[in-house]
Design a protein around this motif. Structure first.
Motif, PDB file in Angstrom:
ATOM      1  N   SER A   1       1.070  -1.336  -0.146  1.00 43.33           N
ATOM      2  CA  SER A   1      -0.194   0.022   0.034  1.00 43.33           C
ATOM      3  C   SER A   1       0.748   1.532  -0.039  1.00 43.33           C
ATOM      4  O   SER A   1       2.210   1.159   0.431  1.00 43.33           O
ATOM      5  N   GLY A   2       0.007   2.221  -0.406  1.00 40.24           N
ATOM      6  CA  GLY A   2       0.586   3.519  -0.059  1.00 40.24           C
ATOM      7  C   GLY A   2       0.287   4.739  -0.142  1.00 40.24           C
ATOM      8  O   GLY A   2      -1.296   4.420  -1.126  1.00 40.24           O
ATOM      9  N   GLU A   3       0.080   5.610   0.142  1.00 40.06           N
ATOM     10  CA  GLU A   3      -0.056   7.146   0.253  1.00 40.06           C
ATOM     11  C   GLU A   3       0.502   8.725   0.790  1.00 40.06           C
ATOM     12  O   GLU A   3       1.326   8.622   0.995  1.00 40.06           O
ATOM     13  N   TYR A   4      -0.348   9.237   0.457  1.00 41.25           N
ATOM     14  CA  TYR A   4      -0.289  10.758   0.293  1.00 41.25           C
ATOM     15  C   TYR A   4      -1.088  11.420   1.070  1.00 41.25           C
ATOM     16  O   TYR A   4      -2.072  11.010   1.024  1.00 41.25           O
TER      17      TYR A   4
ATOM     18  N   SER B   1       3.153  17.306   4.462  1.00 44.38           N
ATOM     19  CA  SER B   1       3.050  16.217   3.077  1.00 44.38           C
ATOM     20  C   SER B   1       3.994  15.496   4.261  1.00 44.38           C
ATOM     21  O   SER B   1       5.042  15.692   4.486  1.00 44.38           O
ATOM     22  N   ALA B   2       3.131  14.231   3.443  1.00 47.74           N
ATOM     23  CA  ALA B   2       3.436  13.059   3.180  1.00 47.74           C
ATOM     24  C   ALA B   2       3.558  11.965   2.980  1.00 47.74           C
ATOM     25  O   ALA B   2       2.405  11.966   1.904  1.00 47.74           O
TER      26      ALA B   2
ATOM     27  N   PHE C   1       7.805   9.287   4.601  1.00 48.41           N
ATOM     28  CA  PHE C   1       8.884  10.464   4.416  1.00 48.41           C
ATOM     29  C   PHE C   1       8.055  12.276   4.578  1.00 48.41           C
ATOM     30  O   PHE C   1       7.224  11.724   3.860  1.00 48.41           O
ATOM     31  N   THR C   2       8.565  12.910   5.830  1.00 51.40           N
ATOM     32  CA  THR C   2       7.232  13.241   5.682  1.00 51.40           C
ATOM     33  C   THR C   2       7.944  15.163   5.519  1.00 51.40           C
ATOM     34  O   THR C   2       9.387  15.220   6.424  1.00 51.40           O
ATOM     35  N   THR C   3       7.230  16.295   4.970  1.00 57.21           N
ATOM     36  CA  THR C   3       8.220  17.471   4.651  1.00 57.21           C
ATOM     37  C   THR C   3       6.718  18.620   5.505  1.00 57.21           C
ATOM     38  O   THR C   3       5.923  18.406   5.044  1.00 57.21           O
ATOM     39  N   SER C   4       7.742  19.760   5.103  1.00 53.29           N
ATOM     40  CA  SER C   4       6.962  20.985   5.501  1.00 53.29           C
ATOM     41  C   SER C   4       8.406  22.497   5.359  1.00 53.29           C
ATOM     42  O   SER C   4       9.208  22.433   4.619  1.00 53.29           O
ATOM     43  N   TYR C   5       7.792  23.094   6.125  1.00 56.25           N
ATOM     44  CA  TYR C   5       8.500  24.802   5.434  1.00 56.25           C
ATOM     45  C   TYR C   5       9.284  24.383   6.747  1.00 56.25           C
ATOM     46  O   TYR C   5      10.776  25.283   6.534  1.00 56.25           O
ATOM     47  N   GLU C   6       9.415  23.680   7.586  1.00 51.28           N
ATOM     48  CA  GLU C   6      10.030  24.246   8.963  1.00 51.28           C
ATOM     49  C   GLU C   6      11.382  22.861   8.687  1.00 51.28           C
ATOM     50  O   GLU C   6      12.744  22.695   8.759  1.00 51.28           O
TER      51      GLU C   6
ATOM     52  N   TYR D   1       5.148  -0.361  16.468  1.00 50.75           N
ATOM     53  CA  TYR D   1       6.246   0.649  17.644  1.00 50.75           C
ATOM     54  C   TYR D   1       6.329   1.160  16.297  1.00 50.75           C
ATOM     55  O   TYR D   1       6.215   1.231  14.539  1.00 50.75           O
ATOM     56  N   GLN D   2       6.850   3.198  16.612  1.00 55.74           N
ATOM     57  CA  GLN D   2       7.566   3.832  15.317  1.00 55.74           C
ATOM     58  C   GLN D   2       9.044   4.203  15.404  1.00 55.74           C
ATOM     59  O   GLN D   2       8.778   4.736  16.745  1.00 55.74           O
ATOM     60  N   PHE D   3       9.855   5.264  14.607  1.00 56.12           N
ATOM     61  CA  PHE D   3      11.211   5.187  14.809  1.00 56.12           C
ATOM     62  C   PHE D   3      11.282   6.485  14.078  1.00 56.12           C
ATOM     63  O   PHE D   3      11.273   6.722  13.006  1.00 56.12           O
ATOM     64  N   SER D   4      11.348   8.365  14.599  1.00 57.73           N
ATOM     65  CA  SER D   4      11.115   9.007  13.973  1.00 57.73           C
ATOM     66  C   SER D   4      12.116  10.264  14.286  1.00 57.73           C
ATOM     67  O   SER D   4      13.078   9.438  15.297  1.00 57.73           O
ATOM     68  N   THR D   5      13.133  10.144  13.067  1.00 53.55           N
ATOM     69  CA  THR D   5      13.648  11.317  12.680  1.00 53.55           C
ATOM     70  C   THR D   5      14.423  12.290  11.550  1.00 53.55           C
ATOM     71  O   THR D   5      13.352  12.052  11.357  1.00 53.55           O
ATOM     72  N   GLY D   6      14.664  13.043  12.100  1.00 52.19           N
ATOM     73  CA  GLY D   6      15.397  14.054  10.966  1.00 52.19           C
ATOM     74  C   GLY D   6      16.119  13.756   9.863  1.00 52.19           C
ATOM     75  O   GLY D   6      16.084  14.793   8.922  1.00 52.19           O
ATOM     76  N   SER D   7      17.474  12.814  10.190  1.00 51.03           N
ATOM     77  CA  SER D   7      18.664  12.731   9.472  1.00 51.03           C
ATOM     78  C   SER D   7      18.810  10.908  10.225  1.00 51.03           C
ATOM     79  O   SER D   7      18.626  10.673  11.270  1.00 51.03           O
TER      80      SER D   7
END
Length: 245
Positions: A46-49, A63-64, A85-90, A117-123
């Motif tokens: 599956s995929g979504e925007y 947006s992601a 993958f999530t992106t914003s102005y900041e 379980y989720q693992f989130s990071t900027g890089s």
């Protein structure tokens, strides 16, 4: 006199509610187009925007794009790993996740639950994660009910989800609870439209609670292909019968 009192109370309620929302809550909106394909009874991709706005629907939030693979152990249990993958102005953000899901039908009523379980990071850079900002690890526990309206393509659902933050200094810390109510409607050619509304009740008083309205359109490619194939077979059979003497 009664009408004047009713009108006064109505405006008082609006002012109070508006002040409450501005001070403690934020109204947000999400629009999600999604697609999936089931290879067989075991495997599904599956995929979504997702497009999100905030501050009472007035400002772009993020947006992601998300991709996931689902494997069914049996009709009730499945596992679903994925990436977002999530992106914003900041800033931008990466998220890896894996969920163990349970679904059980009881006639028109279905029970569903998940541990995620989720693992989130900027890089994913090791220096970034150690010196700049450490990853956010979360454990989510969800349970809910889904009701399929008899002789209808509509369904309704409610759920409660608890978010627990994982950290080295405090192994498990309560983060927030999410309360959701929603509905889905299935169309003829493998598509489904969903409308839901959830409230995030945060534990940290310095963070703003939020109401989120979400609309989602999902296209199931395998259902679409099966439906088109059946229509062609039915038409071919009808044409054959009409040409017979």
């Amino acid at each position: 006199m009664i009408k004047k009192q009713t009108l006064f109370l109505f405006f008082l309620l609006l002012i109070t509610f508006d002040g409450f929302c501005q001070n403690y809550t934020d109204f947000q909106y999400r629009f999600i187009p999604a697609v999936n394909y089931r290879f067989n009874d075991k495997w599904k991709i599956s995929g979504e925007y997702r497009y999100s706005v905030q501050k009472d629907f007035q400002e772009f939030r993020s947006s992601a794009a998300e991709f996931a693979v689902k494997y069914n152990f049996n009709p009730e249990f499945s596992i679903e790993p994925g990436y977002r993958f999530t992106t914003s102005y900041e800033s931008d953000a990466h998220r890896l996740f894996a969920a163990l899901k349970y679904d059980k039908d009881f006639g028109a009523l279905s029970l569903f639950s998940a541990i995620k379980y989720q693992f989130s990071t900027g890089s994913f850079n090791e220096r970034y994660m150690s010196d700049f900002k450490e990853p956010v690890q979360m454990l989510r526990e969800k349970i809910g009910l889904d009701y399929n309206v008899p002789k209808s393509k509509a369904s309704f659902n409610v759920s409660v989800e608890i978010f627990l933050k994982l950290a080295d200094d405090d192994p498990i810390k309560y983060n927030r609870t999410r309360y959701t109510i929603g509905s889905d409607y299935r169309f003829k050619y493998g598509s489904k439209v969903g409308l839901s509304f959830f409230f995030d009740d945060r534990y940290n008083p310095q963070k703003i609670d939020r109401f989120v309205l979400e609309t989602k359109y999902t296209l199931s490619i395998d259902d679409l292909i099966k439906k088109i194939k059946k229509e062609k077979e039915r038409k071919a059979k009808s044409d054959t019968e009409s040409t017979q003497p």
